[in-house]
Design a protein around this motif. Structure first.
Motif, PDB file in Angstrom:
ATOM      1  N   UNK A 152      11.400   4.595  12.295  1.00  0.00           N
ATOM      2  CA  UNK A 152      12.029   4.244  11.018  1.00  0.00           C
ATOM      3  C   UNK A 152      11.047   4.619   9.916  1.00  0.00           C
ATOM      4  N   UNK A 153      11.445   5.576   9.105  1.00  0.00           N
ATOM      5  CA  UNK A 153      10.590   6.041   8.017  1.00  0.00           C
ATOM      6  C   UNK A 153      11.034   5.362   6.724  1.00  0.00           C
ATOM      7  N   UNK A 154      10.073   4.832   5.966  1.00  0.00           N
ATOM      8  CA  UNK A 154      10.405   4.077   4.763  1.00  0.00           C
ATOM      9  C   UNK A 154       9.727   4.652   3.532  1.00  0.00           C
ATOM     10  N   UNK A 155      10.466   4.618   2.442  1.00  0.00           N
ATOM     11  CA  UNK A 155       9.913   4.885   1.115  1.00  0.00           C
ATOM     12  C   UNK A 155      10.155   3.620   0.307  1.00  0.00           C
TER      13      UNK A 155
ATOM     14  N   UNK B 277      14.299   6.091   4.845  1.00  0.00           N
ATOM     15  CA  UNK B 277      14.572   7.504   4.567  1.00  0.00           C
ATOM     16  C   UNK B 277      14.772   8.318   5.837  1.00  0.00           C
ATOM     17  N   UNK B 278      14.426   7.752   6.969  1.00  0.00           N
ATOM     18  CA  UNK B 278      14.623   8.423   8.252  1.00  0.00           C
ATOM     19  C   UNK B 278      14.787   7.406   9.361  1.00  0.00           C
ATOM     20  N   UNK B 279      15.773   7.618  10.229  1.00  0.00           N
ATOM     21  CA  UNK B 279      16.076   6.646  11.276  1.00  0.00           C
ATOM     22  C   UNK B 279      16.246   7.381  12.593  1.00  0.00           C
TER      23      UNK B 279
ATOM     24  N   UNK C  48       0.852  -1.192   0.000  1.00  0.00           N
ATOM     25  CA  UNK C  48       0.000   0.000   0.000  1.00  0.00           C
ATOM     26  C   UNK C  48       0.890   1.245   0.000  1.00  0.00           C
ATOM     27  N   UNK C  49       1.569   1.512  -1.110  1.00  0.00           N
ATOM     28  CA  UNK C  49       2.490   2.657  -1.147  1.00  0.00           C
ATOM     29  C   UNK C  49       1.769   3.971  -0.929  1.00  0.00           C
ATOM     30  N   UNK C  50       2.442   4.855  -0.213  1.00  0.00           N
ATOM     31  CA  UNK C  50       1.900   6.188   0.011  1.00  0.00           C
ATOM     32  C   UNK C  50       1.037   6.331   1.243  1.00  0.00           C
ATOM     33  N   UNK C  51       0.775   5.240   1.951  1.00  0.00           N
ATOM     34  CA  UNK C  51      -0.086   5.322   3.135  1.00  0.00           C
ATOM     35  C   UNK C  51       0.705   5.583   4.408  1.00  0.00           C
ATOM     36  N   UNK C  52       2.023   5.359   4.370  1.00  0.00           N
ATOM     37  CA  UNK C  52       2.834   5.524   5.578  1.00  0.00           C
ATOM     38  C   UNK C  52       2.736   4.353   6.526  1.00  0.00           C
ATOM     39  N   UNK C  53       2.019   3.292   6.127  1.00  0.00           N
ATOM     40  CA  UNK C  53       1.816   2.166   7.031  1.00  0.00           C
ATOM     41  C   UNK C  53       2.978   1.182   7.011  1.00  0.00           C
ATOM     42  N   UNK C  54       4.035   1.483   6.252  1.00  0.00           N
ATOM     43  CA  UNK C  54       5.256   0.680   6.317  1.00  0.00           C
ATOM     44  C   UNK C  54       6.318   1.369   7.171  1.00  0.00           C
TER      45      UNK C  54
END
Length: 334
Positions: free
Chosen positions: A305-308, A313-315, A287-293
């Protein structure tokens, strides 16, 4: 080459002890997986060194989100599977036994060297069921461990205690498909049973292997909210609330190519069921773009942990703890 886990029987039959099917195989025949053949009463692996699938992947693609995040994993897969899932996402490899005669033959040393040369932190045995290429994967895992690499199984969890006891000391992480919490589903859709998978999950946890669980949410088959809550409650109770659960959106494939993708609301409902069952880390995949990963701190709910896609992309973790509130973020190599 002789298989490692089997028993010879009368009349040149052989009993395979590698997976929970425990196939009793007549001379000249193969087991359910299609890649282990009885030759005169001796069970013979047919895919040793045959690994047509070889890629350098982010570890997040397995998916493992709490195991050396941001690292790369040398991923290999051989033909064959002991399940017959109608929705198989890798059918070209898993259900293609005729392919084992094609291509070069690799050694465990080839795999370990390739992983090191590619700057990988681990070797992942994936794409099809890794239990079935047991002899090759066991040798590779031993060698990889000696060279300082970690080993990861991406598995349906249908292996026997004997097989896990042999390879377990060399496994550091695993993502196990818990496809449903219904034995009827396993029998009808996968040609298997639920109980052995639950037992494998428990034994892996007891062995100190870092475990993450994946459930592909398929419309009309395993998307009942009550069943998903029961599944999540099992994970929380038997494996621990810190066990990450990945609920992924189904896309049309294999014998279910005419079934539409899982509605987004169903995947999000599964995630809510996991959180409601007490799990600290629940991810909605595909589900890309939802931020749920993204990974959220279970205490302050800030992103740690932010993922794209499969990239971080952010730790925001320091010494295994949330930079915001100091809560422990569970995992390995964080």
């Amino acid at each position: 080459m002789k298989a490692l886990v089997f028993k010879p029987l009368e009349n040149h039959e052989a009993a395979c002890g590698l997976c929970a099917h425990r196939c009793r195989i007549k001379d000249g025949r193969r087991g359910i997986c299609g890649v282990r053949e009885n030759r005169g009463g001796v069970l013979t692996p047919l895919v040793y060194g045959k690994i047509p699938a070889r890629h350098v992947d982010p570890i997040e693609k397995k998916p493992l989100f709490h195991f050396h995040p941001g690292s790369r994993s040398y991923s290999i897969g051989a033909p064959g599977c002991n399940f017959t899932c109608d929705f198989c996402q890798n059918a070209d490899l898993a259900r293609a036994p005729k392919r084992f005669g094609a291509g070069p033959v690799f050694t465990p040393g080839n795999v370990a060297e390739a992983a090191i040369d590619a700057g990988c932190r681990s070797v992942s045995y994936t794409y099809s069921e890794p239990t079935l290429n047991f002899e090759f994967n066991l040798e590779t895992a031993r060698l990889a461990s000696e060279k300082g690499l970690k080993n990861v199984f991406v598995t349906n969890g249908f292996m026997t205690r004997e097989a896990l006891d042999m390879i377990g000391p060399y496994l550091h992480g695993a993502n196990v498909d818990l496809k449903s919490f219904s034995d009827a589903f396993y029998q009808k859709v996968c040609g298997a049973r639920l109980s052995p998978v639950k037992e494998t999950l428990g034994r892996m946890k007891e062995s100190g292997i870092w475990v993450e669980v994946t459930t592909l949410v398929v419309p009309g088959l395993n998307d009942d909210p009550g069943e998903l809550f029961s599944l999540a409650s099992f994970i929380a109770r038997e494996l621990g609330e810190e066990t990450p659960w990945h609920v992924s959106r189904f896309h049309p494939a294999h014998r279910m190519a005419d079934v539409p993708p899982t509605p987004v609301r169903s995947v999000m409902a599964a995630r809510e069921a996991g959180m409601g069952a007490g799990l600290k880390y629940v991810y909605a995949g595909n589900l890309p773009g939802t931020g749920m990963e993204n990974s959220f701190c279970h205490q302050c709910q800030k992103v740690v942990m932010e993922r794209v896609g499969f990239s971080i992309s952010g730790y925001f973790i320091e010494n295994g703890r949330c930079r915001g509130c100091g809560a422990e973020i569970h995992g390995v190599g964080l």
